[in-house]
Scaffold this active site. Structure first.
Site, PDB file in Angstrom:
ATOM      1  N   LYS A  78       0.843  -1.200   0.000  1.00 37.61           N
ATOM      2  CA  LYS A  78       0.000   0.000   0.000  1.00 37.61           C
ATOM      3  C   LYS A  78       0.874   1.245   0.000  1.00 37.61           C
ATOM      4  O   LYS A  78       1.909   1.297   0.674  1.00 37.61           O
ATOM      5  CB  LYS A  78      -0.926  -0.010   1.221  1.00 37.61           C
ATOM      6  CG  LYS A  78      -1.966   1.102   1.225  1.00 37.61           C
ATOM      7  CD  LYS A  78      -2.909   0.953   2.424  1.00 37.61           C
ATOM      8  CE  LYS A  78      -3.952   2.055   2.468  1.00 37.61           C
ATOM      9  NZ  LYS A  78      -4.898   1.905   3.603  1.00 37.61           N
ATOM     10  N   SER A 153      -9.723   2.045   2.726  1.00 37.19           N
ATOM     11  CA  SER A 153      -8.816   2.773   1.863  1.00 37.19           C
ATOM     12  C   SER A 153      -7.809   1.876   1.141  1.00 37.19           C
ATOM     13  O   SER A 153      -7.139   2.325   0.207  1.00 37.19           O
ATOM     14  CB  SER A 153      -8.051   3.810   2.697  1.00 37.19           C
ATOM     15  OG  SER A 153      -7.239   3.182   3.682  1.00 37.19           O
ATOM     16  N   SER A 177     -10.166  -0.447   6.928  1.00 36.57           N
ATOM     17  CA  SER A 177      -9.578  -0.223   5.602  1.00 36.57           C
ATOM     18  C   SER A 177      -8.847  -1.411   5.006  1.00 36.57           C
ATOM     19  O   SER A 177      -8.440  -1.365   3.854  1.00 36.57           O
ATOM     20  CB  SER A 177      -8.630   0.984   5.650  1.00 36.57           C
ATOM     21  OG  SER A 177      -9.366   2.170   5.801  1.00 36.57           O
TER      22      SER A 177
END
Length: 482
Positions: A78, A153, A177
């Site tokens: 990420k 996210s 997330s």
């Protein structure tokens, strides 16, 4: 056989058995990314050259007979986790050109295992959002339906795993997330206990809630990655000084006698019927295997979203204050004074959702409203923890839906922040209470995945993984087909 669709332990056998080389495995993924990710947009940065070099190094380790479980395994990271020499943008114009001079602790641990990093995945800007549509660069799509969101996210990481554009990925979870995008993309995502994994090198959103964790094809692969990234880190004062157990140790053990709680508030109004039915069907399966289902209540759940967004936004407003265009981040070319420069830099560098959270956080922390808002949110945090403690006094794990719905359309909720926030109702309490939880597929609604969450006691990731793995072994998984 499509090697990109294999699980980590299957790749391990092939690599060790010389059925495939680390370079060939990496190339298979890089080719698929090149062919597919233009539609999916799961990666912000693809590190092809670095991946090929890492694969060559990994192969030498394999040839020497010293390979670890993750040696040569292609992973995605990420884009809010710092990677030495590779851009870490947080999907924001504020950090568009930021290249960290150091690795996050999780990256140091993974590099010590000689993983192959394929690239950095897209996300909601500064991890603020539930759709990956607030990204300034790549607005990721759902691998099951390109007209729908992948969640957020960590949507880029979940979509990349769901589309087999990496073997597994790292995400971060502040209020769901990792778990919510795992649910939307039909994969498994694990949020560890707060303090289990070092946050050093994770660009902060809400420091008391953030936690790095794995997203993979199944719970067993998540456990393998968690084994590698867990442990105390003197760089992170919130990391726990605890020995790291083998998180795969309980996999395969009988779940007969396991006590599984189902708080009624998680199955009430607001949860789609198809989602509720799928999770309740999973509960019946557990019961058939000898587990005991315990009905219980969590009255504070109705206040959880409000408490979470006050706490998270307050911490975000503090953490993001460093981005002023002078010390950190994008610097505007417009501004005749210091205050104008800072204002313009932030106006240009931050997106609407980040600005919204900063405003909410500053409001909640202001002298006239601190006790009325932030103080009450912190009191609710304690109340939620107490309710979880009461439930866990009589059970081993808790079973809930991961999200109230399946993935929604890419333009469906973007203009309604309140509706977007309310969609986190099933996940935020886990972060508030610092608990571990995993989301794994339990059904489909018109071809879109439905996820269920298994929540555990603090530091008991092993039981969460055990329960998820048991269900996965009999679940009819339907892979995404782009």
């Amino acid at each position: 056989m499509n090697v990109a669709e294999l699980k980590i332990r299957d790749m391990r056998k092939m690599l060790d058995g010389k059925e495939i080389s680390a370079a060939e495995l990496a190339e298979a993924y890089l080719k698929k990314i090149e062919e597919t990710d233009g539609k999916l947009e799961s990666y912000i940065t693809v590190t092809a050259d670095e991946a090929k070099a890492a694969a060559e190094k990994a192969q030498s380790v394999i040839d020497s007979g010293n390979a670890g479980v993750l040696t040569g395994i292609p992973l995605a990271i990420k884009d809010n986790i710092c990677t030495d020499g590779v851009k870490t943008t947080c999907a924001s114009k504020m950090l568009e050109d930021f290249v960290p001079p150091y690795n996050a602790t999780v990256m140091e641990k993974l590099n010590a295992e000689n993983i192959v990093m394929l690239g950095k995945t897209s996300m909601d800007e500064f991890a603020m959002g539930g759709s990956t549509q607030t990204s300034a660069f790549k607005k990721t799509k759902n691998p099951y339906d390109l007209g729908r969101v992948p969640g957020g996210s960590s949507g880029g990481s979940a979509a990349a795993v769901g589309a087999s554009l990496c073997a597994a990925a790292l995400g971060s979870d502040t209020g769901g997330s990792i778990r919510q995008p795992a649910s939307f993309c039909g994969v498994t995502g694990l949020k560890p206990t707060y303090g289990r994994v070092s946050r050093y090198g994770l660009v902060a959103f809400a420091s008391s809630l953030d936690q790095i964790g794995p997203i993979a094809k199944d719970a067993h692969d998540c456990a393998i990655i968690l084994n590698a990234i867990s442990g105390y880190d003197y760089h992170d004062g919130t990391s726990a000084k605890l020995d790291v157990p083998d998180f795969t140790a309980k996999i395969g053990q009988d779940i007969k006698g396991m006590k599984i709680a189902m708080p009624k508030e998680f199955y009430a109004e607001g949860i789609d019927t198809e989602v509720r039915d799928a999770v309740e069907k999973a509960a019946k399966w557990y019961e058939q295997q000898g587990a005991e289902i315990i009905e219980c209540s969590m009255p504070s759940l109705k206040y959880a979203v409000a408490a979470y967004y006050l706490i998270a936004s307050a911490e975000a407003s503090s953490n993001l204050s460093r981005y002023d265009g002078i010390k950190y981040g994008h610097r505007s070319e417009v501004g005749d004074s210091y205050s104008d420069l800072v204002c313009n830099s932030r106006s240009e560098g931050f997106g609407d959702e980040v600005k919204r959270r900063i405003l909410l956080g500053n409001y909640a922390l202001s002298s006239g409203y601190y006790d009325a808002y932030y103080g009450k949110a912190m009191a609710l945090k304690q109340k939620i923890r107490e309710e979880y403690d009461s439930i866990f006094a009589n059970c081993d794990v808790i079973l809930t839906p991961t999200a109230p719905t399946v993935a929604y359309g890419v333009n469906e909720n973007i203009s309604d922040p309140a509706k977007m926030y309310q969609a986190d109702i099933c996940t935020v309490t886990v972060n508030i209470a610092s608990l571990p939880a995993i989301s794994t597929p339990c059904g489909y609604d018109n071809g879109m995945p439905i996820g269920m969450s298994i929540i555990g006691k603090r530091w008991d990731e092993a039981s969460v993984i055990q329960a998820a793995d048991a269900y996965e072994k009999q679940f009819a998984y339907v892979p995404a087909k782009l």
